[in-house]
Design a protein around this motif. Sequence first.
Motif, PDB file in Angstrom:
ATOM      1  N   LEU A  13      29.818  17.224  71.860  1.00 28.55           N
ATOM      2  CA  LEU A  13      29.915  15.930  72.548  1.00 28.55           C
ATOM      3  C   LEU A  13      29.860  16.158  74.055  1.00 28.55           C
ATOM      4  CD1 LEU A  13      32.752  14.394  70.351  1.00 28.55           C
ATOM      5  CD2 LEU A  13      30.278  14.135  70.092  1.00 28.55           C
ATOM      6  N   ILE A  14      30.508  17.220  74.500  1.00 26.38           N
ATOM      7  CA  ILE A  14      30.380  17.705  75.879  1.00 26.38           C
ATOM      8  C   ILE A  14      29.805  19.115  75.718  1.00 26.38           C
ATOM      9  CG2 ILE A  14      31.608  18.232  78.031  1.00 26.38           C
ATOM     10  CD1 ILE A  14      31.591  15.222  77.316  1.00 26.38           C
ATOM     11  N   LEU A 209      34.692  16.757  80.749  1.00 31.08           N
ATOM     12  CA  LEU A 209      35.645  17.258  79.739  1.00 31.08           C
ATOM     13  C   LEU A 209      36.930  16.432  79.776  1.00 31.08           C
ATOM     14  CD1 LEU A 209      35.197  21.125  80.242  1.00 31.08           C
ATOM     15  CD2 LEU A 209      34.757  19.885  78.108  1.00 31.08           C
ATOM     16  N   GLY A 210      37.404  16.134  80.974  1.00 25.82           N
ATOM     17  CA  GLY A 210      38.641  15.360  81.120  1.00 25.82           C
ATOM     18  C   GLY A 210      38.489  13.962  80.540  1.00 25.82           C
ATOM     19  N   GLU A 211      37.348  13.337  80.815  1.00 27.54           N
ATOM     20  CA  GLU A 211      37.081  11.984  80.325  1.00 27.54           C
ATOM     21  C   GLU A 211      37.004  11.985  78.787  1.00 27.54           C
ATOM     22  OE1 GLU A 211      37.064   9.187  81.793  1.00 27.54           O
ATOM     23  OE2 GLU A 211      35.873   7.851  80.526  1.00 27.54           O
ATOM     24  N   ALA A 212      36.318  12.971  78.229  1.00 31.04           N
ATOM     25  CA  ALA A 212      36.184  13.034  76.765  1.00 31.04           C
ATOM     26  C   ALA A 212      37.531  13.322  76.107  1.00 31.04           C
ATOM     27  CB  ALA A 212      35.174  14.114  76.387  1.00 31.04           C
ATOM     28  N   ARG A 213      38.291  14.215  76.707  1.00 29.48           N
ATOM     29  CA  ARG A 213      39.623  14.541  76.164  1.00 29.48           C
ATOM     30  C   ARG A 213      40.484  13.283  76.105  1.00 29.48           C
ATOM     31  NH1 ARG A 213      41.044  18.064  80.198  1.00 29.48           N
ATOM     32  NH2 ARG A 213      39.641  19.745  79.601  1.00 29.48           N
ATOM     33  N   ASN A 231      26.673  13.121  79.284  1.00 27.92           N
ATOM     34  CA  ASN A 231      26.647  14.590  79.317  1.00 27.92           C
ATOM     35  C   ASN A 231      25.401  15.140  78.630  1.00 27.92           C
ATOM     36  OD1 ASN A 231      27.725  17.382  77.995  1.00 27.92           O
ATOM     37  ND2 ASN A 231      28.658  17.011  79.985  1.00 27.92           N
ATOM     38  N   CYS A 232      25.017  14.505  77.541  1.00 25.57           N
ATOM     39  CA  CYS A 232      23.813  14.923  76.805  1.00 25.57           C
ATOM     40  C   CYS A 232      22.558  14.733  77.663  1.00 25.57           C
ATOM     41  CB  CYS A 232      23.726  14.101  75.515  1.00 25.57           C
ATOM     42  SG  CYS A 232      22.103  14.081  74.766  1.00 25.57           S
ATOM     43  N   LEU A 233      22.423  13.540  78.242  1.00 25.58           N
ATOM     44  CA  LEU A 233      21.209  13.266  79.034  1.00 25.58           C
ATOM     45  C   LEU A 233      21.169  14.131  80.286  1.00 25.58           C
ATOM     46  CD1 LEU A 233      21.079   9.404  78.505  1.00 25.58           C
ATOM     47  CD2 LEU A 233      19.617  11.134  77.439  1.00 25.58           C
ATOM     48  N   LYS A 234      22.356  14.448  80.817  1.00 27.65           N
ATOM     49  CA  LYS A 234      22.419  15.316  82.005  1.00 27.65           C
ATOM     50  C   LYS A 234      21.958  16.727  81.632  1.00 27.65           C
ATOM     51  CE  LYS A 234      26.551  15.699  83.691  1.00 27.65           C
ATOM     52  NZ  LYS A 234      27.826  15.354  84.357  1.00 27.65           N
ATOM     53  N   MET A 235      22.398  17.223  80.469  1.00 25.46           N
ATOM     54  CA  MET A 235      21.960  18.563  80.034  1.00 25.46           C
ATOM     55  C   MET A 235      20.442  18.601  79.876  1.00 25.46           C
ATOM     56  SD  MET A 235      22.804  20.653  76.519  1.00 25.46           S
ATOM     57  CE  MET A 235      21.752  19.660  75.467  1.00 25.46           C
ATOM     58  N   HIS A 236      19.879  17.553  79.267  1.00 21.46           N
ATOM     59  CA  HIS A 236      18.420  17.537  79.082  1.00 21.46           C
ATOM     60  C   HIS A 236      17.704  17.382  80.433  1.00 21.46           C
ATOM     61  CE1 HIS A 236      18.124  17.914  74.740  1.00 21.46           C
ATOM     62  NE2 HIS A 236      19.281  17.273  74.705  1.00 21.46           N
ATOM     63  N   SER A 237      18.332  16.691  81.398  1.00 20.20           N
ATOM     64  CA  SER A 237      17.724  16.573  82.729  1.00 20.20           C
ATOM     65  C   SER A 237      17.665  17.934  83.410  1.00 20.20           C
ATOM     66  CB  SER A 237      18.524  15.611  83.608  1.00 20.20           C
ATOM     67  OG  SER A 237      18.665  14.382  82.969  1.00 20.20           O
ATOM     68  N   PHE A 272      24.866   8.239  70.685  1.00 21.32           N
ATOM     69  CA  PHE A 272      24.013   9.338  70.231  1.00 21.32           C
ATOM     70  C   PHE A 272      24.260  10.597  71.050  1.00 21.32           C
ATOM     71  CE2 PHE A 272      21.437   7.347  73.593  1.00 21.32           C
ATOM     72  CZ  PHE A 272      21.111   8.448  74.369  1.00 21.32           C
ATOM     73  N   THR A 273      23.870  11.705  70.468  1.00 20.84           N
ATOM     74  CA  THR A 273      23.789  12.945  71.220  1.00 20.84           C
ATOM     75  C   THR A 273      22.644  13.773  70.649  1.00 20.84           C
ATOM     76  OG1 THR A 273      25.030  14.772  72.188  1.00 20.84           O
ATOM     77  CG2 THR A 273      25.511  14.268  69.876  1.00 20.84           C
ATOM     78  N   ILE A 274      22.083  14.642  71.493  1.00 28.20           N
ATOM     79  CA  ILE A 274      20.925  15.460  71.089  1.00 28.20           C
ATOM     80  C   ILE A 274      21.158  16.872  71.620  1.00 28.20           C
ATOM     81  CG2 ILE A 274      18.404  15.732  71.267  1.00 28.20           C
ATOM     82  CD1 ILE A 274      18.483  12.667  72.286  1.00 28.20           C
TER      83      ILE A 274
END
Length: 319
Positions: A13-14, A209-213, A231-237, A272-274
Amino acid sequence: MQAQARAQPNIALIKYWGKRDLERNLPAVGSISVTLADLYSTMRVTVDPSLPEDVLLVNGDASRSMLARVSACMDQVAGGPRPAARVDSSSNFPIAAGLASSASAFAALTLAADAAFGSNRTEHELVNLAGRASGSAARSMLGGFVELENRDHEVAVSSLLEPEQWPLQVVVAITAPGPKPVSSGDAMEISRKTSPFYDRWIEQQSEDLGEARAAIHDRDLQRLGAVAEHNCLKMHSVMWGARPPLSYWNSATVACMQTIRDLQAQGMEVFFTIDAGPQLKAICAPPDVTAVRDALRTTAGVADVMVSGIGTGARLIAA
Ligand code: DP6
Protein backbone atom coordinates in the motif's frame (compact mmCIF):
# COMPACT_ATOMS: atom_id res chain seq x y z
CA MET A 1 15.33 -33.78 6.21
CA GLN A 2 12.38 -32.45 4.32
CA ALA A 3 10.26 -29.44 5.20
CA GLN A 4 7.47 -27.56 3.51
CA ALA A 5 6.18 -24.04 4.05
CA ARG A 6 3.42 -21.92 2.59
CA ALA A 7 3.20 -18.14 2.27
CA GLN A 8 0.89 -15.68 0.55
CA PRO A 9 1.89 -12.68 -1.55
CA ASN A 10 1.43 -9.25 -0.10
CA ILE A 11 0.18 -6.12 -1.79
CA ALA A 12 2.15 -2.98 -0.99
CA LEU A 13 0.00 0.00 0.00
CA ILE A 14 3.03 2.19 0.69
CA LYS A 15 5.71 0.90 -1.65
CA TYR A 16 9.26 -0.31 -1.29
CA TRP A 17 11.09 1.19 -4.27
CA GLY A 18 14.84 1.62 -4.13
CA LYS A 19 17.71 -0.12 -2.36
CA ARG A 20 20.05 1.35 0.23
CA ASP A 21 22.45 -1.58 0.26
CA LEU A 22 22.66 -3.87 -2.75
CA GLU A 23 24.86 -6.45 -1.05
CA ARG A 24 22.41 -7.04 1.80
CA ASN A 25 19.36 -6.05 -0.27
CA LEU A 26 18.28 -3.44 2.26
CA PRO A 27 15.43 -1.18 1.13
CA ALA A 28 15.89 2.57 0.88
CA VAL A 29 12.45 3.19 2.43
CA GLY A 30 9.99 1.61 4.82
CA SER A 31 6.77 0.14 3.43
CA ILE A 32 3.30 -1.06 4.43
CA SER A 33 1.42 -3.98 2.89
CA VAL A 34 -1.49 -6.36 3.30
CA THR A 35 -0.90 -10.09 3.14
CA LEU A 36 -3.41 -11.96 0.99
CA ALA A 37 -5.32 -15.09 2.03
CA ASP A 38 -6.25 -17.00 -1.10
CA LEU A 39 -3.20 -16.80 -3.38
CA TYR A 40 -0.22 -18.77 -2.16
CA SER A 41 3.16 -20.32 -2.88
CA THR A 42 4.31 -23.60 -1.40
CA MET A 43 8.00 -24.47 -1.14
CA ARG A 44 9.28 -27.94 -0.21
CA VAL A 45 12.97 -28.35 0.57
CA THR A 46 14.36 -31.89 0.50
CA VAL A 47 17.97 -32.18 1.62
CA ASP A 48 19.74 -34.69 -0.62
CA PRO A 49 23.54 -34.98 -0.20
CA SER A 50 23.67 -37.32 -3.23
CA LEU A 51 22.75 -34.44 -5.60
CA PRO A 52 25.74 -32.78 -7.33
CA GLU A 53 23.99 -29.39 -6.95
CA ASP A 54 20.66 -27.86 -5.91
CA VAL A 55 17.66 -28.58 -8.12
CA LEU A 56 14.64 -26.29 -8.48
CA LEU A 57 11.30 -27.42 -9.87
CA VAL A 58 8.65 -24.74 -10.47
CA ASN A 59 5.16 -26.22 -10.77
CA GLY A 60 6.85 -29.56 -11.64
CA ASP A 61 9.25 -28.24 -14.34
CA ALA A 62 13.00 -27.83 -13.87
CA SER A 63 13.85 -24.13 -13.72
CA ARG A 64 17.36 -22.73 -13.97
CA SER A 65 16.42 -19.04 -14.12
CA MET A 66 15.62 -18.69 -10.41
CA LEU A 67 18.03 -21.38 -9.18
CA ALA A 68 20.90 -19.02 -8.28
CA ARG A 69 18.61 -16.86 -6.09
CA VAL A 70 17.05 -19.91 -4.47
CA SER A 71 20.47 -21.46 -3.74
CA ALA A 72 21.79 -18.15 -2.37
CA CYS A 73 18.78 -17.88 -0.06
CA MET A 74 19.37 -21.41 1.25
CA ASP A 75 23.11 -20.64 1.73
CA GLN A 76 22.20 -17.61 3.82
CA VAL A 77 19.68 -19.54 5.92
CA ALA A 78 22.11 -22.45 6.52
CA GLY A 79 24.85 -19.93 7.34
CA GLY A 80 27.68 -22.32 6.45
CA PRO A 81 28.52 -25.39 4.36
CA ARG A 82 25.37 -27.35 3.59
CA PRO A 83 24.32 -30.38 1.55
CA ALA A 84 22.53 -29.90 -1.79
CA ALA A 85 18.74 -29.79 -1.82
CA ARG A 86 15.84 -30.24 -4.14
CA VAL A 87 13.30 -27.43 -4.00
CA ASP A 88 9.75 -27.98 -5.23
CA SER A 89 7.91 -24.71 -5.75
CA SER A 90 4.29 -24.25 -6.67
CA SER A 91 1.96 -21.26 -6.78
CA ASN A 92 -1.75 -21.02 -7.49
CA PHE A 93 -1.38 -17.74 -9.44
CA PRO A 94 0.75 -16.41 -12.35
CA ILE A 95 4.37 -15.93 -11.27
CA ALA A 96 6.76 -13.07 -12.18
CA ALA A 97 3.98 -10.82 -13.43
CA GLY A 98 3.94 -8.16 -10.73
CA LEU A 99 1.86 -10.28 -8.40
CA ALA A 100 4.52 -10.49 -5.70
CA SER A 101 5.31 -14.14 -6.38
CA SER A 102 8.88 -13.58 -5.20
CA ALA A 103 7.51 -12.36 -1.86
CA SER A 104 5.47 -15.48 -1.17
CA ALA A 105 8.09 -17.83 -2.67
CA PHE A 106 11.05 -16.49 -0.68
CA ALA A 107 9.09 -16.15 2.57
CA ALA A 108 8.07 -19.81 2.27
CA LEU A 109 11.56 -20.90 1.13
CA THR A 110 13.24 -19.20 4.10
CA LEU A 111 11.01 -21.03 6.58
CA ALA A 112 11.25 -24.39 4.79
CA ALA A 113 15.05 -24.16 4.42
CA ASP A 114 15.46 -23.27 8.10
CA ALA A 115 13.50 -26.37 9.10
CA ALA A 116 15.11 -28.68 6.51
CA PHE A 117 18.70 -27.65 7.36
CA GLY A 118 17.94 -27.45 11.11
CA SER A 119 19.37 -23.93 11.33
CA ASN A 120 17.05 -22.82 14.15
CA ARG A 121 17.00 -19.16 13.21
CA THR A 122 15.07 -16.65 15.31
CA GLU A 123 11.98 -14.99 13.84
CA HIS A 124 13.87 -11.74 13.45
CA GLU A 125 16.68 -13.51 11.57
CA LEU A 126 14.17 -15.26 9.31
CA VAL A 127 12.53 -11.93 8.42
CA ASN A 128 15.93 -10.49 7.48
CA LEU A 129 16.93 -13.58 5.51
CA ALA A 130 13.65 -13.49 3.57
CA GLY A 131 14.18 -9.76 2.92
CA ARG A 132 17.70 -10.38 1.72
CA ALA A 133 16.32 -12.80 -0.88
CA SER A 134 13.57 -10.38 -1.93
CA GLY A 135 12.76 -7.16 -0.07
CA SER A 136 9.00 -7.64 -0.14
CA ALA A 137 9.31 -11.24 1.13
CA ALA A 138 10.10 -9.95 4.63
CA ARG A 139 6.50 -8.61 4.80
CA SER A 140 4.92 -11.96 3.81
CA MET A 141 6.38 -13.48 6.97
CA LEU A 142 3.50 -11.80 8.83
CA GLY A 143 -0.23 -11.59 8.19
CA GLY A 144 -2.71 -8.73 8.12
CA PHE A 145 -1.46 -5.16 7.70
CA VAL A 146 2.31 -5.25 7.95
CA GLU A 147 4.83 -2.44 8.29
CA LEU A 148 8.45 -2.96 7.32
CA GLU A 149 10.79 -0.63 9.13
CA ASN A 150 14.00 0.27 7.49
CA ARG A 151 16.70 0.23 10.18
CA ASP A 152 20.45 0.79 9.98
CA HIS A 153 21.72 -2.70 9.20
CA GLU A 154 18.53 -4.68 9.11
CA VAL A 155 14.78 -4.60 8.63
CA ALA A 156 12.03 -5.29 11.15
CA VAL A 157 8.41 -6.11 10.45
CA SER A 158 5.41 -5.64 12.70
CA SER A 159 1.74 -6.28 12.32
CA LEU A 160 -0.36 -3.08 12.40
CA LEU A 161 -3.65 -5.03 12.38
CA GLU A 162 -4.40 -8.74 12.29
CA PRO A 163 -6.47 -9.94 9.30
CA GLU A 164 -9.69 -10.27 11.29
CA GLN A 165 -9.38 -6.73 12.68
CA TRP A 166 -10.08 -5.19 9.26
CA PRO A 167 -11.23 -7.90 6.85
CA LEU A 168 -10.98 -6.02 3.56
CA GLN A 169 -11.14 -7.69 0.16
CA VAL A 170 -8.58 -7.46 -2.64
CA VAL A 171 -9.61 -7.86 -6.28
CA VAL A 172 -6.71 -8.54 -8.66
CA ALA A 173 -7.30 -7.71 -12.34
CA ILE A 174 -4.87 -9.66 -14.53
CA THR A 175 -4.24 -7.71 -17.72
CA ALA A 176 -1.20 -9.67 -18.97
CA PRO A 177 -0.18 -12.92 -17.31
CA GLY A 178 3.37 -13.23 -18.76
CA PRO A 179 6.64 -12.41 -17.00
CA LYS A 180 7.60 -8.75 -16.68
CA PRO A 181 10.21 -7.27 -19.04
CA VAL A 182 12.47 -5.76 -16.32
CA SER A 183 12.82 -7.20 -12.81
CA SER A 184 11.81 -4.86 -9.98
CA GLY A 185 15.37 -5.05 -8.60
CA ASP A 186 16.88 -3.82 -11.89
CA ALA A 187 14.15 -1.19 -12.30
CA MET A 188 14.84 0.16 -8.79
CA GLU A 189 18.50 0.64 -9.63
CA ILE A 190 17.71 2.36 -12.95
CA SER A 191 15.31 4.62 -11.01
CA ARG A 192 17.91 5.43 -8.34
CA LYS A 193 20.62 6.22 -10.85
CA THR A 194 18.63 8.19 -13.44
CA SER A 195 15.23 9.44 -12.24
CA PRO A 196 15.16 13.13 -11.25
CA PHE A 197 12.23 12.28 -8.96
CA TYR A 198 13.97 9.54 -6.97
CA ASP A 199 15.33 11.73 -4.15
CA ARG A 200 11.95 13.38 -3.57
CA TRP A 201 10.34 9.94 -3.48
CA ILE A 202 12.70 8.88 -0.69
CA GLU A 203 12.25 12.19 1.19
CA GLN A 204 8.45 11.96 1.22
CA GLN A 205 8.09 8.34 2.22
CA SER A 206 7.91 8.85 5.99
CA GLU A 207 4.99 11.26 5.51
CA ASP A 208 3.07 8.66 3.46
CA LEU A 209 3.90 5.94 5.99
CA GLY A 210 2.57 8.08 8.84
CA GLU A 211 -0.65 8.85 6.97
CA ALA A 212 -1.23 5.18 6.09
CA ARG A 213 -0.46 4.04 9.63
CA ALA A 214 -3.04 6.48 11.02
CA ALA A 215 -5.66 5.45 8.42
CA ILE A 216 -5.13 1.76 9.22
CA HIS A 217 -5.34 2.48 12.94
CA ASP A 218 -8.70 4.26 12.40
CA ARG A 219 -9.82 1.69 9.76
CA ASP A 220 -10.50 4.65 7.48
CA LEU A 221 -10.70 3.19 3.96
CA GLN A 222 -11.07 6.51 2.16
CA ARG A 223 -8.04 8.01 3.88
CA LEU A 224 -5.98 4.87 3.29
CA GLY A 225 -7.04 4.80 -0.36
CA ALA A 226 -6.02 8.42 -0.92
CA VAL A 227 -2.50 7.94 0.38
CA ALA A 228 -2.06 4.48 -1.20
CA GLU A 229 -3.07 5.72 -4.68
CA HIS A 230 -0.82 8.76 -4.27
CA ASN A 231 2.13 6.59 -3.22
CA CYS A 232 1.55 4.14 -6.07
CA LEU A 233 1.30 6.83 -8.75
CA LYS A 234 4.35 8.58 -7.30
CA MET A 235 6.40 5.36 -7.52
CA HIS A 236 5.37 4.90 -11.16
CA SER A 237 6.21 8.58 -11.85
CA VAL A 238 9.74 7.91 -10.56
CA MET A 239 9.95 5.11 -13.13
CA TRP A 240 8.47 7.15 -15.99
CA GLY A 241 11.12 9.77 -15.30
CA ALA A 242 13.98 7.25 -15.50
CA ARG A 243 16.33 6.73 -18.45
CA PRO A 244 15.46 4.50 -20.17
CA PRO A 245 11.86 5.12 -19.03
CA LEU A 246 10.22 2.23 -17.19
CA SER A 247 6.57 1.62 -17.77
CA TYR A 248 4.89 -1.54 -16.55
CA TRP A 249 1.36 -0.52 -17.56
CA ASN A 250 -0.64 -1.46 -20.62
CA SER A 251 -3.87 0.03 -21.92
CA ALA A 252 -5.95 -2.34 -19.80
CA THR A 253 -4.11 -1.19 -16.64
CA VAL A 254 -5.23 2.37 -17.41
CA ALA A 255 -8.75 1.19 -18.26
CA CYS A 256 -8.90 -0.55 -14.86
CA MET A 257 -7.85 2.67 -13.12
CA GLN A 258 -10.73 4.42 -14.88
CA THR A 259 -13.12 1.67 -13.75
CA ILE A 260 -12.09 2.32 -10.14
CA ARG A 261 -12.45 6.09 -10.63
CA ASP A 262 -16.01 5.49 -11.98
CA LEU A 263 -16.91 3.37 -8.92
CA GLN A 264 -15.49 6.08 -6.64
CA ALA A 265 -17.58 8.69 -8.47
CA GLN A 266 -20.67 6.59 -7.68
CA GLY A 267 -19.74 6.84 -3.98
CA MET A 268 -18.08 3.46 -3.50
CA GLU A 269 -15.15 3.23 -1.08
CA VAL A 270 -12.62 1.39 -3.20
CA PHE A 271 -9.06 2.21 -4.21
CA PHE A 272 -6.38 0.78 -6.50
CA THR A 273 -2.71 0.04 -6.39
CA ILE A 274 -0.28 -1.26 -9.03
CA ASP A 275 3.12 -2.86 -8.42
CA ALA A 276 5.95 -3.56 -10.87
CA GLY A 277 3.66 -5.14 -13.42
CA PRO A 278 0.52 -4.39 -15.46
CA GLN A 279 -1.99 -5.90 -12.99
CA LEU A 280 -4.23 -3.67 -10.93
CA LYS A 281 -5.30 -4.51 -7.39
CA ALA A 282 -8.47 -2.95 -5.99
CA ILE A 283 -9.15 -2.89 -2.26
CA CYS A 284 -12.63 -2.53 -0.83
CA ALA A 285 -14.93 -3.58 2.01
CA PRO A 286 -16.65 -7.01 1.74
CA PRO A 287 -20.14 -5.68 0.76
CA ASP A 288 -18.66 -4.04 -2.38
CA VAL A 289 -16.49 -6.89 -3.60
CA THR A 290 -18.97 -8.34 -6.11
CA ALA A 291 -19.54 -4.97 -7.77
CA VAL A 292 -15.79 -4.28 -7.94
CA ARG A 293 -15.05 -7.76 -9.31
CA ASP A 294 -17.77 -7.50 -11.97
CA ALA A 295 -16.70 -3.99 -13.01
CA LEU A 296 -13.06 -5.07 -13.42
CA ARG A 297 -13.97 -8.33 -15.14
CA THR A 298 -15.88 -6.43 -17.82
CA THR A 299 -13.15 -3.80 -18.29
CA ALA A 300 -11.58 -3.95 -21.78
CA GLY A 301 -8.38 -6.01 -21.86
CA VAL A 302 -8.82 -7.78 -18.51
CA ALA A 303 -7.90 -11.45 -18.94
CA ASP A 304 -8.88 -12.71 -15.50
CA VAL A 305 -9.94 -11.52 -12.06
CA MET A 306 -9.01 -13.05 -8.71
CA VAL A 307 -10.47 -12.19 -5.34
CA SER A 308 -8.76 -12.63 -2.00
CA GLY A 309 -9.34 -11.79 1.61
CA ILE A 310 -6.55 -10.77 3.95
CA GLY A 311 -4.56 -13.62 5.39
CA THR A 312 -1.93 -14.86 7.76
CA GLY A 313 1.86 -14.96 7.55
CA ALA A 314 4.21 -17.69 6.31
CA ARG A 315 4.08 -21.01 8.15
CA LEU A 316 5.42 -24.54 8.03
CA ILE A 317 2.94 -27.15 6.79
CA ALA A 318 3.13 -30.94 6.78
CA ALA A 319 5.52 -32.13 4.04
C1 DP6 B 1 6.76 -2.59 -6.68
O1 DP6 B 1 10.63 -7.25 -3.40
O2 DP6 B 1 10.40 -7.80 -5.84
O3 DP6 B 1 6.25 -4.62 -5.54
O4 DP6 B 1 14.07 -6.93 -3.27
O5 DP6 B 1 14.69 -6.82 -5.67
O6 DP6 B 1 13.36 -8.76 -4.83
P1 DP6 B 1 13.69 -7.29 -4.67
O7 DP6 B 1 12.37 -6.48 -5.03
P2 DP6 B 1 10.84 -6.86 -4.80
O8 DP6 B 1 10.20 -5.41 -5.07
C2 DP6 B 1 8.87 -5.13 -4.84
C3 DP6 B 1 8.51 -3.83 -5.47
C4 DP6 B 1 7.05 -3.48 -5.46
C5 DP6 B 1 6.68 -2.65 -4.22
C6 DP6 B 1 6.53 -3.41 -2.93
O9 DP6 B 1 6.22 -4.62 -2.93
O10 DP6 B 1 6.67 -2.75 -1.88
